[in-house]
Scaffold this motif. Structure first.
Motif, PDB file in Angstrom:
ATOM      1  N   GLN A 171       0.853  -1.190   0.000  1.00 20.32           N
ATOM      2  CA  GLN A 171       0.000   0.000   0.000  1.00 20.32           C
ATOM      3  C   GLN A 171       0.888   1.238   0.000  1.00 20.32           C
ATOM      4  O   GLN A 171       1.899   1.285   0.676  1.00 20.32           O
ATOM      5  CB  GLN A 171      -0.903  -0.002   1.226  1.00 20.32           C
ATOM      6  CG  GLN A 171      -1.876   1.166   1.279  1.00 20.32           C
ATOM      7  CD  GLN A 171      -2.962   0.974   2.310  1.00 20.32           C
ATOM      8  OE1 GLN A 171      -3.668  -0.025   2.290  1.00 20.32           O
ATOM      9  NE2 GLN A 171      -3.102   1.922   3.219  1.00 20.32           N
ATOM     10  N   GLU A 172       0.495   2.230  -0.789  1.00 13.49           N
ATOM     11  CA  GLU A 172       1.271   3.468  -0.911  1.00 13.49           C
ATOM     12  C   GLU A 172       0.325   4.640  -0.752  1.00 13.49           C
ATOM     13  O   GLU A 172      -0.623   4.785  -1.528  1.00 13.49           O
ATOM     14  CB  GLU A 172       1.955   3.492  -2.284  1.00 13.49           C
ATOM     15  CG  GLU A 172       2.937   4.613  -2.495  1.00 13.49           C
ATOM     16  CD  GLU A 172       3.661   4.491  -3.838  1.00 13.49           C
ATOM     17  OE1 GLU A 172       4.686   5.158  -3.986  1.00 13.49           O
ATOM     18  OE2 GLU A 172       3.173   3.758  -4.723  1.00 13.49           O
ATOM     19  N   ASP A 173       0.554   5.463   0.273  1.00 19.86           N
ATOM     20  CA  ASP A 173      -0.362   6.586   0.465  1.00 19.86           C
ATOM     21  C   ASP A 173      -0.063   7.686  -0.551  1.00 19.86           C
ATOM     22  O   ASP A 173       0.983   7.709  -1.193  1.00 19.86           O
ATOM     23  CB  ASP A 173      -0.337   7.096   1.907  1.00 19.86           C
ATOM     24  CG  ASP A 173       0.977   7.757   2.312  1.00 19.86           C
ATOM     25  OD1 ASP A 173       1.454   8.653   1.588  1.00 19.86           O
ATOM     26  OD2 ASP A 173       1.522   7.382   3.376  1.00 19.86           O
ATOM     27  N   PHE A 174      -0.996   8.625  -0.669  1.00 19.58           N
ATOM     28  CA  PHE A 174      -0.887   9.628  -1.732  1.00 19.58           C
ATOM     29  C   PHE A 174       0.226  10.640  -1.484  1.00 19.58           C
ATOM     30  O   PHE A 174       0.722  11.237  -2.438  1.00 19.58           O
ATOM     31  CB  PHE A 174      -2.224  10.322  -1.953  1.00 19.58           C
ATOM     32  CG  PHE A 174      -3.143   9.572  -2.868  1.00 19.58           C
ATOM     33  CD1 PHE A 174      -3.127   9.806  -4.228  1.00 19.58           C
ATOM     34  CD2 PHE A 174      -4.006   8.613  -2.371  1.00 19.58           C
ATOM     35  CE1 PHE A 174      -3.958   9.098  -5.089  1.00 19.58           C
ATOM     36  CE2 PHE A 174      -4.842   7.897  -3.218  1.00 19.58           C
ATOM     37  CZ  PHE A 174      -4.817   8.140  -4.581  1.00 19.58           C
TER      38      PHE A 174
ATOM     39  N   GLN B 159       3.160   9.732  -0.488  1.00 24.08           N
ATOM     40  CA  GLN B 159       4.281   9.019  -1.108  1.00 24.08           C
ATOM     41  C   GLN B 159       4.183   9.063  -2.628  1.00 24.08           C
ATOM     42  O   GLN B 159       5.170   9.322  -3.318  1.00 24.08           O
ATOM     43  CB  GLN B 159       4.296   7.565  -0.623  1.00 24.08           C
ATOM     44  CG  GLN B 159       4.578   7.418   0.864  1.00 24.08           C
ATOM     45  CD  GLN B 159       4.345   5.999   1.352  1.00 24.08           C
ATOM     46  OE1 GLN B 159       3.298   5.406   1.093  1.00 24.08           O
ATOM     47  NE2 GLN B 159       5.316   5.453   2.061  1.00 24.08           N
TER      48      GLN B 159
ATOM     49  N   SER C 271       5.524  14.230   4.544  1.00 21.23           N
ATOM     50  CA  SER C 271       4.412  14.026   5.469  1.00 21.23           C
ATOM     51  C   SER C 271       4.072  15.287   6.255  1.00 21.23           C
ATOM     52  O   SER C 271       2.929  15.483   6.652  1.00 21.23           O
ATOM     53  CB  SER C 271       4.730  12.877   6.431  1.00 21.23           C
ATOM     54  OG  SER C 271       5.907  13.151   7.160  1.00 21.23           O
TER      55      SER C 271
ATOM     56  N   LYS D 259       1.178  17.069   4.625  1.00 22.60           N
ATOM     57  CA  LYS D 259       0.036  16.217   4.270  1.00 22.60           C
ATOM     58  C   LYS D 259      -1.294  16.972   4.273  1.00 22.60           C
ATOM     59  O   LYS D 259      -2.258  16.544   3.644  1.00 22.60           O
ATOM     60  CB  LYS D 259      -0.033  15.010   5.196  1.00 22.60           C
ATOM     61  CG  LYS D 259      -0.266  15.343   6.658  1.00 22.60           C
ATOM     62  CD  LYS D 259      -0.190  14.083   7.514  1.00 22.60           C
ATOM     63  CE  LYS D 259      -0.409  14.403   8.993  1.00 22.60           C
ATOM     64  NZ  LYS D 259      -0.325  13.182   9.823  1.00 22.60           N
TER      65      LYS D 259
ATOM     66  N   LYS E 293      -2.255  11.347   3.528  1.00 28.19           N
ATOM     67  CA  LYS E 293      -1.708  10.086   4.024  1.00 28.19           C
ATOM     68  C   LYS E 293      -2.824   9.155   4.506  1.00 28.19           C
ATOM     69  O   LYS E 293      -2.567   8.002   4.852  1.00 28.19           O
ATOM     70  CB  LYS E 293      -0.686  10.325   5.143  1.00 28.19           C
ATOM     71  CG  LYS E 293       0.605  10.951   4.639  1.00 28.19           C
ATOM     72  CD  LYS E 293       1.704  10.975   5.688  1.00 28.19           C
ATOM     73  CE  LYS E 293       2.310   9.617   5.943  1.00 28.19           C
ATOM     74  NZ  LYS E 293       3.028   9.050   4.774  1.00 28.19           N
ATOM     75  N   ASN E 294      -4.051   9.656   4.523  1.00 29.27           N
ATOM     76  CA  ASN E 294      -5.199   8.828   4.869  1.00 29.27           C
ATOM     77  C   ASN E 294      -5.947   8.344   3.633  1.00 29.27           C
ATOM     78  O   ASN E 294      -7.085   7.902   3.713  1.00 29.27           O
ATOM     79  CB  ASN E 294      -6.146   9.587   5.807  1.00 29.27           C
ATOM     80  CG  ASN E 294      -5.661   9.550   7.244  1.00 29.27           C
ATOM     81  OD1 ASN E 294      -4.834   8.720   7.605  1.00 29.27           O
ATOM     82  ND2 ASN E 294      -6.162  10.445   8.068  1.00 29.27           N
TER      83      ASN E 294
ATOM     84  N   SER F  56      -4.914   6.023   0.002  1.00 20.44           N
ATOM     85  CA  SER F  56      -3.793   5.228  -0.516  1.00 20.44           C
ATOM     86  C   SER F  56      -4.165   4.452  -1.771  1.00 20.44           C
ATOM     87  O   SER F  56      -5.339   4.242  -2.079  1.00 20.44           O
ATOM     88  CB  SER F  56      -3.322   4.210   0.538  1.00 20.44           C
ATOM     89  OG  SER F  56      -2.763   4.846   1.655  1.00 20.44           O
TER      90      SER F  56
END
Length: 200
Positions: free
Chosen positions: A21-24, A26, A32, A35, A83-84, A86
């Motif tokens: 899983q890769e958050d947006f 990233q 971060s 964010k 970051k919430n 992905s």
């Protein structure tokens, strides 16, 4: 239809199946510490651009992402940062889909919480300044069909009260108390208060 098991076996023991899983933050190369959108950077458009570019099913994932954005507003989740959200990779690391929604809380019901959303909607951050019209204008900015997007918006508004009542009943059956108080606070402080008034 093949069902993907949640577990695999290693030496006869069940082991959770893990997917990358890769958050947006990233995906977009945003630190971060940044964010939360603060200066009209247009994070919402960036999210939809990523989905169009990389998702294995960009239409379905665009609509799912839209639903998440609308829900965050209605329920009063101002912690809807990048970051919430992905992307979830398939086992072969080739198929890419929007990950299921996670970490969604009605933050506005807490006294020290901000009323500013983490993603601007048509350039607005404060949840009290955002409205159905803001979302309608945002559809053009993010490249989503206005009619279908707003039908989904209205369906979520119209079904919100019943869904909240169902959630309260399910929580009470699990032994969680004060659901009426929490539900009342969501209705009073979330974006839903404005939308139910507008559509009444």
């Amino acid at each position: 239809m093949r069902t993907l098991s949640v577990y695999i076996e290693i030496k006869g023991l069940p082991v959770p199946r893990r997917l990358h899983q890769e958050d947006f933050a990233q995906v977009l190369g945003i630190a971060s510490v940044n964010k939360y959108e603060k200066n009209q950077e247009g994070y919402m458009k960036m999210l939809f651009d990523v989905i169009r570019s990389y998702s294995s099913d960009p239409v379905a994932d665009s609509l799912k992402l839209w639903d998440i954005c609308v829900y965050n507003y209605l329920v009063g989740n101002t912690d809807d940062h990048i970051k919430n959200l992905s992307l979830l990779y398939g086992e072969d690391l080739k198929s890419i889909r929007l990950a299921p929604a996670y970490d969604i809380v009605s933050t506005v019901i807490y006294k020290n919480s901000t009323e500013d959303m983490a993603l601007s909607i048509d350039g607005k951050y404060n949840i009290n300044e955002i409205s159905r019209e803001s979302f309608e204008k945002a559809t053009t900015q993010i490249g989503l069909g206005t009619k279908i997007a707003m039908r989904r918006f209205d369906a979520m508004v119209n079904g919100f009260t019943d869904a909240l009542e169902q959630a309260k009943r399910e929580l009470e059956m699990c032994g969680i108390h004060q659901t009426d108080q929490i539900g009342d606070q969501i209705m009073e402080k979330g974006g839903i208060k404005k939308e139910l008034h507008l559509t009444a």
